[in-house]
Design an enzyme around this catalytic site. Structure first.
Site, PDB file in Angstrom:
ATOM      1  N   HIS A 296       0.885  -1.193  -0.129  1.00  0.00           N
ATOM      2  CA  HIS A 296       0.010   0.025  -0.090  1.00  0.00           C
ATOM      3  C   HIS A 296       0.758   1.222   0.303  1.00  0.00           C
ATOM      4  CE1 HIS A 296       0.346   1.867   4.080  1.00  0.00           C
ATOM      5  NE2 HIS A 296       0.836   0.665   4.485  1.00  0.00           N
ATOM      6  N   CYS A 297       0.203   2.419  -0.369  1.00  0.00           N
ATOM      7  CA  CYS A 297       0.812   3.654  -0.099  1.00  0.00           C
ATOM      8  C   CYS A 297      -0.405   4.519   0.634  1.00  0.00           C
ATOM      9  CB  CYS A 297       1.295   4.292  -1.543  1.00  0.00           C
ATOM     10  SG  CYS A 297       0.328   4.259  -2.814  1.00  0.00           S
ATOM     11  N   ALA A 298      -0.606   5.710  -0.066  1.00  0.00           N
ATOM     12  CA  ALA A 298      -1.783   6.345   0.483  1.00  0.00           C
ATOM     13  C   ALA A 298      -2.908   6.139  -0.448  1.00  0.00           C
ATOM     14  CB  ALA A 298      -1.465   8.031   0.369  1.00  0.00           C
TER      15      ALA A 298
ATOM     16  N   SER B  44       2.684   2.308  -4.648  1.00  0.00           N
ATOM     17  CA  SER B  44       2.718   0.808  -4.382  1.00  0.00           C
ATOM     18  C   SER B  44       2.364  -0.072  -5.306  1.00  0.00           C
ATOM     19  CB  SER B  44       1.456   0.685  -3.199  1.00  0.00           C
ATOM     20  OG  SER B  44       0.185   1.225  -3.729  1.00  0.00           O
TER      21      SER B  44
END
Length: 349
Positions: A280-282, A288
Site C-alpha cells: 500500500h501507499c496513500a 505501491s
C-alpha cells in the site's frame, strides 16, 4: 484630513470609535474570517474554498485592512485589536496536514469525474473517438499483440510477450494509453495477483480488514513521518512482518532503487506458508502499484505491458510518469538480459 480611530481603553468615546472600526472591518474582511461556517460558491464572490483550506496566517487581514484604511482616509491608532473584530487565528496548514487531507479521499482513476455539481474533471481520453476500433488504432501493434493477462502464478510464464525475441519496450506515451482500458476497481483493497493485495492508507490502518484477509506481510511504500506512519509497532498484535519504504509520489523521486528489495520482500512473503502480502501507499495507485509491477516483471518474468494489464484487470492504477519511466527502464534491462540468456543458450546448442 484623516479621521482617527482610537485604541481600546481610551474612554467611552474611544469605544464608540472602535465599534465604528469594527463595522468598517466587517465591510472589508472576507466572510471566511468573520464567520466560522464555510461559505459556498454562491456566498463567496471571490471563489469557493474547501473548509479545510480556509485557514489563513494571522496578520494578513491587518495588512489588507491597513491598506484599505489608508485609501479611505482613516488612521488607526494602537496595535491592539478591538474586541469582536473577528480575526483569523489559525495558521496556514503544513504540507503534512495537506497530505493527510488528501489521504482521506477515495482514489479514482476514471477518465472523468464529477468533482462539484455540474463540474467535471477528466483526461485527454475524452478528446478521442470513443469507438473501440479507433481507440485501438492509437495503440502500437506490439502492445495490441501482447499476451493475454495472467491470473495464476506459474513458473514458465510461456504466454508472456517476454518470451518473444521481437518484443520491444513501448515508448512512455504508449504505456500511458494502456490506462485508458481500465477494468479494475477503486476499492480500499484489491487482490491483483494470487495472495498479493494492493490498497490504500485506510486499509493499512484497518486491522479488522487485514485480519479478515489473513495478511502476513505488509509493504508500505509511503513510510515515514510525513506519509503513512504506521510502522512495525502498529501491527505488533497481528504478528505481521513489516517493510517500509519512505517514498514520495513525485515524478522526480527515484523509486527504482527500491524495485529489487521490494520485489524480494514480496517474493519472500509469497513463499512463506500461508503468506499473503498487502502492498500500500496513500491511495494504492502509484507508489505501491509501481512496486507490485516491478515484482511481476522481476520475479514473474512479465514485460511491463503484461504487468500493467495484469494489475489493471483488478485495480485501477495510475503510476506517475516518473515511476512509469523507471519501470520502462527496468523493462528494457530485463528484456536485454533475457535476450542475452537466450543467445548464450543457443550458442551452447
Amino acid at each position: 484630513m484623516h479621521r482617527q480611530v482610537a485604541s481600546p481603553g481610551e474612554g467611552a468615546q474611544g469605544i464608540a470609535q472602535c465599534r465604528g472600526s469594527v463595522a468598517l472591518q466587517q465591510e472589508l474582511l472576507p466572510s471566511t474570517c468573520l464567520s466560522s461556517s464555510p461559505s459556498s460558491p454562491r456566498d463567496h464572490p471571490g471563489g469557493w474554498q474547501h473548509p479545510s483550506t480556509q485557514r489563513r496566517a494571522s496578520g494578513w487581514w491587518e495588512r489588507d485592512l491597513s491598506l484599505a484604511l489608508d485609501m479611505s482616509g482613516v488612521e488607526v491608532l494602537g496595535s491592539q485589536e478591538p474586541e469582536g473584530a473577528g480575526t483569523c487565528t489559525e495558521d496556514v496548514p503544513s504540507i503534512k496536514e495537506i497530505e493527510q487531507l488528501l489521504n482521506t479521499g477515495r482514489p479514482s482513476c476514471n477518465h472523468v469525474d464529477e468533482v462539484w455539481p455540474n463540474l467535471f474533471l477528466g483526461d485527454l481520453q475524452l478528446l478521442y473517438q470513443t469507438q473501440e476500433n479507433e481507440k485501438l488504432s492509437l495503440i502500437p501493434k506490439c502492445v495490441q499483440e501482447s499476451s493475454q493477462m495472467l491470473h495464476t502464478r506459474d513458473s514458465s510464464s510461456t504466454t508472456s510477450s517476454a518470451g518473444s525475441t521481437s518484443y520491444e519496450t513501448p515508448v512512455l506515451s504508449d504505456l500511458q494509453r494502456l490506462f485508458w482500458f481500465r477494468g479494475g476497481s477503486d476499492n480500499h483493497v484489491d487482490q491483483v495477483w494470487p495472495n498479493i493485495y494492493l490498497g490504500d492508507a485506510w486499509a493499512a490502518r484497518s486491522k479488522t480488514t487485514l485480519q479478515s484477509l489473513n495478511i502476513t506481510h505488509i509493504l508500505n511504500a509511503a513510510d515515514g513521518p510525513y506519509n503513512i506512519n504506521t510502522g512495525a509497532k502498529y501491527y505488533e498484535d497481528l504478528q505481521i512482518e513489516y517493510y517500509g519504504i519512505e517514498a514520495f509520489d513525485d515524478p522526480s523521486f527515484n523509486l527504482s532503487i527500491f524495485f529489487y528489495d521490494a520485489a524480494n520482500f514480496i517474493s519472500k512473503a509469497l513463499n512463506t506458508s500461508g503468506g499473503k502480502v498487502f502492498v500500500h501507499c496513500a491511495m494504492g495507485v502509484s507508489r505501491s502499484a509501481s512496486l507490485v509491477l516491478a515484482f511481476l516483471m522481476i520475479h514473474e518474468n512479465m514485460t511491463i505491458v503484461d504487468a500493467l494489464k495484469t494489475v489493471s484487470a483488478h485495480r485501477d492504477i495510475c503510476p506517475n510518469p516518473g515511476f512509469l519511466s523507471q519501470l520502462r527502464d527496468l523493462d528494457i534491462k530485463l528484456n536485454e538480459e533475457r535476450n542475452g540468456t537466450r543467445a548464450s543458450a543457443t550458442k551452447e546448442l
